[in-house]
Design a protein around this motif. Structure first.
Motif, PDB file in Angstrom:
ATOM      1  N   ILE A 140       0.697  -1.123  -0.209  1.00  0.00           N
ATOM      2  CA  ILE A 140      -0.105   0.035   0.147  1.00  0.00           C
ATOM      3  C   ILE A 140       0.908   1.216   0.056  1.00  0.00           C
ATOM      4  CG2 ILE A 140      -1.994   1.308   1.236  1.00  0.00           C
ATOM      5  CD1 ILE A 140      -2.526  -1.319   2.645  1.00  0.00           C
ATOM      6  N   ALA A 141       0.934   1.816  -1.285  1.00  0.00           N
ATOM      7  CA  ALA A 141       1.811   3.183  -1.163  1.00  0.00           C
ATOM      8  C   ALA A 141       1.103   4.515  -0.755  1.00  0.00           C
ATOM      9  CB  ALA A 141       2.485   3.307  -2.656  1.00  0.00           C
ATOM     10  N   LEU A 142       1.675   5.370  -0.143  1.00  0.00           N
ATOM     11  CA  LEU A 142       0.952   6.365   0.516  1.00  0.00           C
ATOM     12  C   LEU A 142       1.838   7.602   0.231  1.00  0.00           C
ATOM     13  CD1 LEU A 142       0.153   4.742   3.878  1.00  0.00           C
ATOM     14  CD2 LEU A 142      -1.533   5.571   2.481  1.00  0.00           C
ATOM     15  N   ASP A 143       1.038   8.655  -0.373  1.00  0.00           N
ATOM     16  CA  ASP A 143       1.827   9.857  -0.677  1.00  0.00           C
ATOM     17  C   ASP A 143       2.722   9.726  -1.684  1.00  0.00           C
ATOM     18  OD1 ASP A 143       2.180  12.880  -0.445  1.00  0.00           O
ATOM     19  OD2 ASP A 143       3.961  12.437   0.957  1.00  0.00           O
ATOM     20  N   VAL A 160       4.090  -9.265  -6.548  1.00  0.00           N
ATOM     21  CA  VAL A 160       3.519  -8.182  -5.507  1.00  0.00           C
ATOM     22  C   VAL A 160       2.588  -7.283  -6.277  1.00  0.00           C
ATOM     23  CG1 VAL A 160       4.239  -6.379  -3.931  1.00  0.00           C
ATOM     24  CG2 VAL A 160       6.018  -8.562  -4.609  1.00  0.00           C
ATOM     25  N   ASP A 161       1.460  -7.075  -5.327  1.00  0.00           N
ATOM     26  CA  ASP A 161       0.475  -6.257  -5.906  1.00  0.00           C
ATOM     27  C   ASP A 161       0.477  -4.834  -5.188  1.00  0.00           C
ATOM     28  OD1 ASP A 161      -0.972  -8.041  -7.148  1.00  0.00           O
ATOM     29  OD2 ASP A 161      -2.480  -8.685  -5.786  1.00  0.00           O
ATOM     30  N   PHE A 162      -0.059  -3.858  -5.908  1.00  0.00           N
ATOM     31  CA  PHE A 162      -0.014  -2.418  -5.264  1.00  0.00           C
ATOM     32  C   PHE A 162      -1.344  -1.788  -5.226  1.00  0.00           C
ATOM     33  CE2 PHE A 162       4.673  -1.562  -5.919  1.00  0.00           C
ATOM     34  CZ  PHE A 162       4.723  -0.452  -4.988  1.00  0.00           C
ATOM     35  N   ILE A 163      -1.557  -0.985  -4.252  1.00  0.00           N
ATOM     36  CA  ILE A 163      -2.473  -0.284  -4.145  1.00  0.00           C
ATOM     37  C   ILE A 163      -1.956   1.091  -3.848  1.00  0.00           C
ATOM     38  CG2 ILE A 163      -4.400   0.610  -2.625  1.00  0.00           C
ATOM     39  CD1 ILE A 163      -4.913  -2.377  -1.857  1.00  0.00           C
ATOM     40  N   ILE A 164      -2.242   2.071  -4.591  1.00  0.00           N
ATOM     41  CA  ILE A 164      -1.621   3.448  -4.653  1.00  0.00           C
ATOM     42  C   ILE A 164      -2.529   4.429  -4.060  1.00  0.00           C
ATOM     43  CG2 ILE A 164      -0.658   5.173  -5.805  1.00  0.00           C
ATOM     44  CD1 ILE A 164       0.317   2.950  -7.783  1.00  0.00           C
ATOM     45  N   CYS A 165      -2.183   5.103  -3.107  1.00  0.00           N
ATOM     46  CA  CYS A 165      -2.854   6.185  -2.379  1.00  0.00           C
ATOM     47  C   CYS A 165      -1.948   7.386  -2.589  1.00  0.00           C
ATOM     48  CB  CYS A 165      -3.201   5.766  -0.892  1.00  0.00           C
ATOM     49  SG  CYS A 165      -3.814   4.480  -0.558  1.00  0.00           S
ATOM     50  N   ASP A 166      -2.347   8.386  -3.360  1.00  0.00           N
ATOM     51  CA  ASP A 166      -1.700   9.487  -3.694  1.00  0.00           C
ATOM     52  C   ASP A 166      -2.584  10.645  -3.939  1.00  0.00           C
ATOM     53  OD1 ASP A 166       0.511  10.768  -4.188  1.00  0.00           O
ATOM     54  OD2 ASP A 166       1.411   9.637  -5.866  1.00  0.00           O
ATOM     55  N   HIS A 167      -2.216  11.904  -3.931  1.00  0.00           N
ATOM     56  CA  HIS A 167      -2.937  13.176  -4.179  1.00  0.00           C
ATOM     57  C   HIS A 167      -2.102  14.253  -5.294  1.00  0.00           C
ATOM     58  CE1 HIS A 167      -0.535  15.992  -1.345  1.00  0.00           C
ATOM     59  NE2 HIS A 167       0.440  14.857  -1.214  1.00  0.00           N
ATOM     60  N   PRO A 191     -15.882  14.057  -4.550  1.00  0.00           N
ATOM     61  CA  PRO A 191     -16.125  15.506  -4.652  1.00  0.00           C
ATOM     62  C   PRO A 191     -15.130  16.784  -4.315  1.00  0.00           C
ATOM     63  CG  PRO A 191     -17.655  14.301  -3.455  1.00  0.00           C
ATOM     64  CD  PRO A 191     -16.577  13.483  -3.628  1.00  0.00           C
ATOM     65  N   TYR A 192     -14.162  16.232  -3.271  1.00  0.00           N
ATOM     66  CA  TYR A 192     -12.932  17.079  -3.034  1.00  0.00           C
ATOM     67  C   TYR A 192     -11.570  16.706  -3.312  1.00  0.00           C
ATOM     68  CZ  TYR A 192     -10.472  20.074   0.062  1.00  0.00           C
ATOM     69  OH  TYR A 192      -9.578  21.038   0.562  1.00  0.00           O
ATOM     70  N   LYS A 193     -10.935  17.290  -4.027  1.00  0.00           N
ATOM     71  CA  LYS A 193      -9.622  17.161  -4.738  1.00  0.00           C
ATOM     72  C   LYS A 193      -8.397  17.596  -4.121  1.00  0.00           C
ATOM     73  CE  LYS A 193     -12.164  16.200  -8.286  1.00  0.00           C
ATOM     74  NZ  LYS A 193     -12.319  14.410  -8.708  1.00  0.00           N
ATOM     75  N   GLU A 194      -8.452  18.111  -2.842  1.00  0.00           N
ATOM     76  CA  GLU A 194      -7.257  18.622  -2.394  1.00  0.00           C
ATOM     77  C   GLU A 194      -6.778  17.779  -0.954  1.00  0.00           C
ATOM     78  OE1 GLU A 194      -5.693  20.531  -3.922  1.00  0.00           O
ATOM     79  OE2 GLU A 194      -7.093  21.345  -5.389  1.00  0.00           O
ATOM     80  N   LEU A 195      -7.210  16.636  -0.864  1.00  0.00           N
ATOM     81  CA  LEU A 195      -6.636  15.825   0.303  1.00  0.00           C
ATOM     82  C   LEU A 195      -5.231  15.803   0.367  1.00  0.00           C
ATOM     83  CD1 LEU A 195      -9.297  12.890   0.194  1.00  0.00           C
ATOM     84  CD2 LEU A 195      -8.956  14.655   1.997  1.00  0.00           C
ATOM     85  N   SER A 196      -4.589  15.537   1.482  1.00  0.00           N
ATOM     86  CA  SER A 196      -3.132  15.298   1.556  1.00  0.00           C
ATOM     87  C   SER A 196      -3.049  14.000   1.280  1.00  0.00           C
ATOM     88  CB  SER A 196      -2.624  15.579   2.865  1.00  0.00           C
ATOM     89  OG  SER A 196      -3.427  14.877   3.805  1.00  0.00           O
ATOM     90  N   GLY A 197      -1.810  13.462   1.251  1.00  0.00           N
ATOM     91  CA  GLY A 197      -1.511  11.940   1.134  1.00  0.00           C
ATOM     92  C   GLY A 197      -1.892  11.193   2.412  1.00  0.00           C
ATOM     93  N   ALA A 232       1.615  20.664   7.328  1.00  0.00           N
ATOM     94  CA  ALA A 232       2.886  20.395   6.884  1.00  0.00           C
ATOM     95  C   ALA A 232       2.998  20.487   5.427  1.00  0.00           C
ATOM     96  CB  ALA A 232       3.619  19.271   7.619  1.00  0.00           C
ATOM     97  N   ASP A 233       2.030  19.703   4.754  1.00  0.00           N
ATOM     98  CA  ASP A 233       2.085  19.745   3.382  1.00  0.00           C
ATOM     99  C   ASP A 233       1.363  20.874   2.686  1.00  0.00           C
ATOM    100  OD1 ASP A 233       3.525  17.205   1.833  1.00  0.00           O
ATOM    101  OD2 ASP A 233       1.416  17.466   0.740  1.00  0.00           O
ATOM    102  N   ILE A 234       1.009  21.865   3.353  1.00  0.00           N
ATOM    103  CA  ILE A 234       0.591  23.398   3.081  1.00  0.00           C
ATOM    104  C   ILE A 234      -0.588  22.848   1.893  1.00  0.00           C
ATOM    105  CG2 ILE A 234       1.438  25.474   1.996  1.00  0.00           C
ATOM    106  CD1 ILE A 234       2.999  24.268   4.285  1.00  0.00           C
ATOM    107  N   VAL A 235      -1.544  22.096   2.138  1.00  0.00           N
ATOM    108  CA  VAL A 235      -2.712  21.765   1.272  1.00  0.00           C
ATOM    109  C   VAL A 235      -3.855  22.640   1.730  1.00  0.00           C
ATOM    110  CG1 VAL A 235      -2.142  19.488   0.617  1.00  0.00           C
ATOM    111  CG2 VAL A 235      -3.645  19.822   2.784  1.00  0.00           C
ATOM    112  N   PRO A 236      -4.766  23.017   1.100  1.00  0.00           N
ATOM    113  CA  PRO A 236      -5.722  24.093   1.089  1.00  0.00           C
ATOM    114  C   PRO A 236      -6.650  23.528   2.392  1.00  0.00           C
ATOM    115  CG  PRO A 236      -5.819  23.728  -1.115  1.00  0.00           C
ATOM    116  CD  PRO A 236      -4.871  22.653  -0.646  1.00  0.00           C
ATOM    117  N   ILE A 237      -6.950  24.630   3.463  1.00  0.00           N
ATOM    118  CA  ILE A 237      -7.634  24.187   4.430  1.00  0.00           C
ATOM    119  C   ILE A 237      -9.050  24.641   4.259  1.00  0.00           C
ATOM    120  CG2 ILE A 237      -8.144  24.625   7.048  1.00  0.00           C
ATOM    121  CD1 ILE A 237      -5.071  24.683   7.384  1.00  0.00           C
ATOM    122  N   THR A 238      -9.697  24.061   3.254  1.00  0.00           N
ATOM    123  CA  THR A 238     -10.944  24.175   2.689  1.00  0.00           C
ATOM    124  C   THR A 238     -11.914  22.969   2.677  1.00  0.00           C
ATOM    125  OG1 THR A 238     -10.304  24.049   0.349  1.00  0.00           O
ATOM    126  CG2 THR A 238     -10.060  26.098   1.302  1.00  0.00           C
TER     127      THR A 238
END
Length: 574
Positions: A140-143, A160-167, A191-197, A232-238
């Motif tokens: 499970i790959a994150l960020d 090895v299988d992969f699940i990717i969790c990225d933003h 609906p929301y596109k600005e999640l952090s990793g 810390a990742d400076i993503v929008p706080i919206t």
């Protein structure tokens, strides 16, 4: 440094009047809310009273079904699962969150963080081969991972299988993973596109819990990790990030996990931590391990389940951070000396500095420091593995990635975006690159790019700054990108009782003609400005010359008594 003040366009007066009446606030507050997309009572209620019930269904994210089914299958078959994440704050908090969640009911898991120097950013071949050699059948790959087409293909070959969790923004081709969770996919209707990793990792945990029939509230214990990633990742706080950050701050202030409590203690932080505290005091400590040593230490701290152990791990991380600060300060001083020498020789529009013994882990920080001081597009280079490698940072509205791309013939590789990038080139080509980059920047940059901008929300008088006003203002938090702390212009004031604090800061009383109230103003780092002694801020203030300022309104609590103050951002004398 001279700043340009730019006042945000005021909302339409009719809209201000309607919102004032609906929610019983004054016109200044109504204007600020309208600027932030709050137009009526219902939107104001949602803004001021966030609710975890408003979080989106995680299964709205493309491929979430496949991801959950594959993880539950792995658990059912007792397969080994590897949680893989980037070495920065977002990546390490994401790994800590997903690892802790799965570990609470499944034992056959481990985590992996790539080495910044040996493997670089993202999914590495070494990481994939490690998984295969240790009989992990699912990563499970994150960020990270959204562009890891070749590495995911290699993993498939190795079973090895992969699940990717990225933003991050996907490339033209997606990796052929079991599932690719990324709200920025063009075919994803989330609906929301600005999640952090870490936010994407949380949505995966939310979906697994939902499928397993777990209480949704069981996930809220992880919101302290999530708010650290958001800050810390400076993503929008919206939108959804605002809800997650709001409750994450409650969690970190009232009952944080042992690792974060130990970091709070190390930073002498109390029980009223803000987004800013995370950005400047908690985030750098978590980041330090990945910058100078190995980020595995940060994950071990974040997943520690006992405070005594967490305190030991936090001390080690804090020592690394102290070393990071030392590198940062020394390299920054050397960089400033080099820039001063450049200034004495010629006019310049860009900063490109190279020194072979600068530490690779802090050159991005140093680039940012140079911009704070000199406000020019900046690239800091050092030697690593026989190559010149660097970090680039830019000024507002100048696309540094495009400028670097024009120098591509001199580079071995580069990547990034408008405001930050990385690059590698042969050491012998550094002088050619410095000249070419300066030429490119000179042809593209304009005067407006060379002065930083302060955006002010509105003008205000001293008598309008009341406890009732501040109570509403404070409830607009958490502040950050997309919802910055309100900034105000205060005009035609003068100072009394000017004092110098710690030889570099100023404290004085603000007085305004026709206003009853006076407020204390704090001006950090202003005590020794200006080469002409007669023009220092200190002497100008003491002369009682009228001035305008831009600043933020803050609360000071001393011995249980609350008073309002102004934190100065910039000043213009009459």
């Amino acid at each position: 440094m001279e700043y340009i003040w730019r006042k945000i366009q005021r909302a339409e007066e009719g809209a201000i009047t309607r919102l004032k009446e609906q929610i019983n606030v004054d016109g200044i507050l109504a204007n600020i809310l309208l600027q932030r997309g709050v137009h009526d009572f219902e939107q104001a209620k949602e803004f001021f009273r966030p609710s975890l019930d408003s979080l989106h269904d995680p299964f709205l994210m493309k491929d979430m079904d496949q991801a959950v089914n594959r993880i539950l299958e792995a658990i059912r078959k007792e397969e080994k699962i590897l949680i893989y994440g980037d070495y920065d704050v977002d990546g390490t908090t994401a790994v800590a969150l997903v690892y802790s969640f799965l570990k609470s009911f499944y034992d056959r898991i481990d985590f992996y963080i790539p080495d910044r120097y040996q493997e670089g950013y993202g999914v590495s071949e070494r990481g994939v081969r490690h998984a295969a050699d240790e009989n992990f059948s699912l990563i499970i790959a994150l960020d990270c991972g959204i562009k890891a087409v070749e590495k995911v293909a290699l993993a498939k070959e190795l079973g090895v299988d992969f699940i990717i969790c990225d933003h991050h923004t996907p490339g033209v081709k997606l990796p052929e993973a079991v599932a690719v969770l990324d709200a920025k996919r063009t075919d994803c209707d989330y609906p929301y596109k600005e999640l952090s990793g870490c936010g994407v990792g949380f949505k995966l945990a939310q979906a697994i819990a939902q499928k397993m029939g777990k209480d949704p509230a069981s996930l809220y214990q992880y919101l302290d990790l999530l708010v650290v990633s958001i800050a810390a990742d400076i993503v929008p706080i919206t939108g959804e990030n605002r809800v997650l950050a709001y409750f994450g701050l409650q969690q970190i202030n009232t009952s944080p996990r042992p690792g974060l409590q130990a970091l709070k203690d190390a930073g002498n932080l109390g029980s009223d931590i803000s987004i800013s505290d995370i950005v400047f005091k908690i985030g750098p400590r978590i980041n330090a391990s990945g910058r100078l040593e190995h980020a595995k230490a940060s994950v071990e701290l974040l997943i520690a389940d006992q405070l005594p152990l967490a305190k030991v791990l936090a001390r080690a991380v804090d020592q690394v951070n102290a070393s990071r600060r030392n590198f940062d300060e020394n390299i920054t001083r050397e960089a400033f000396e080099m820039i001063a020498e450049m200034e004495s020789r010629q006019e310049w529009n860009a900063t490109v500095l190279y020194k072979e013994d600068w530490h690779k882990g802090v050159i991005g920080i140093v680039a940012s420091r140079c911009i704070e001081q000199y406000y020019r597009p900046t690239i800091i280079l050092t030697e690593s593995n026989g190559k010149a490698t660097g970090s680039a940072r830019s000024v507002v509205d100048f696309n540094i990635y495009d400028a670097i791309e024009e120098c591509a013939e001199l580079l071995e590789q580069f990547g990034g975006h408008k405001y930050a990038a990385g690059l590698t080139l042969s050491v012998d080509k550094v002088p050619l690159f410095q000249a070419k980059f300066e030429q490119v920047v000179r042809s593209r940059i304009s005067e407006k790019h060379l002065k930083p901008v302060i955006e002010a929300d509105d003008e205000i008088s001293l008598d309008e700054i009341t406890p009732k006003f501040y109570k509403v203002l404070k409830q607009m938090a958490p502040f950050g990108p997309g919802n910055p702390e309100p900034v105000f212009v205060i005009r035609n004031v003068y100072a009394e009782n000017v004092t110098i604090l710690k030889e570099k800061h100023l404290r004085f009383d603000l007085v305004q003609e026709g206003q009853q109230q006076r407020l204390v103003c704090l001006a950090f780092g202003r005590a020794d400005e200006a080469k002409d002694p007669q023009r220092t801020t200190t002497n100008m203030l003491r002369s009682k010359i009228r001035f305008d300022l831009v600043g933020e309104i803050r609360e000071n609590i001393f011995k249980g008594k609350s008073t309002l103050q102004v934190y100065l951002k910039d000043i213009k004398f009459d």
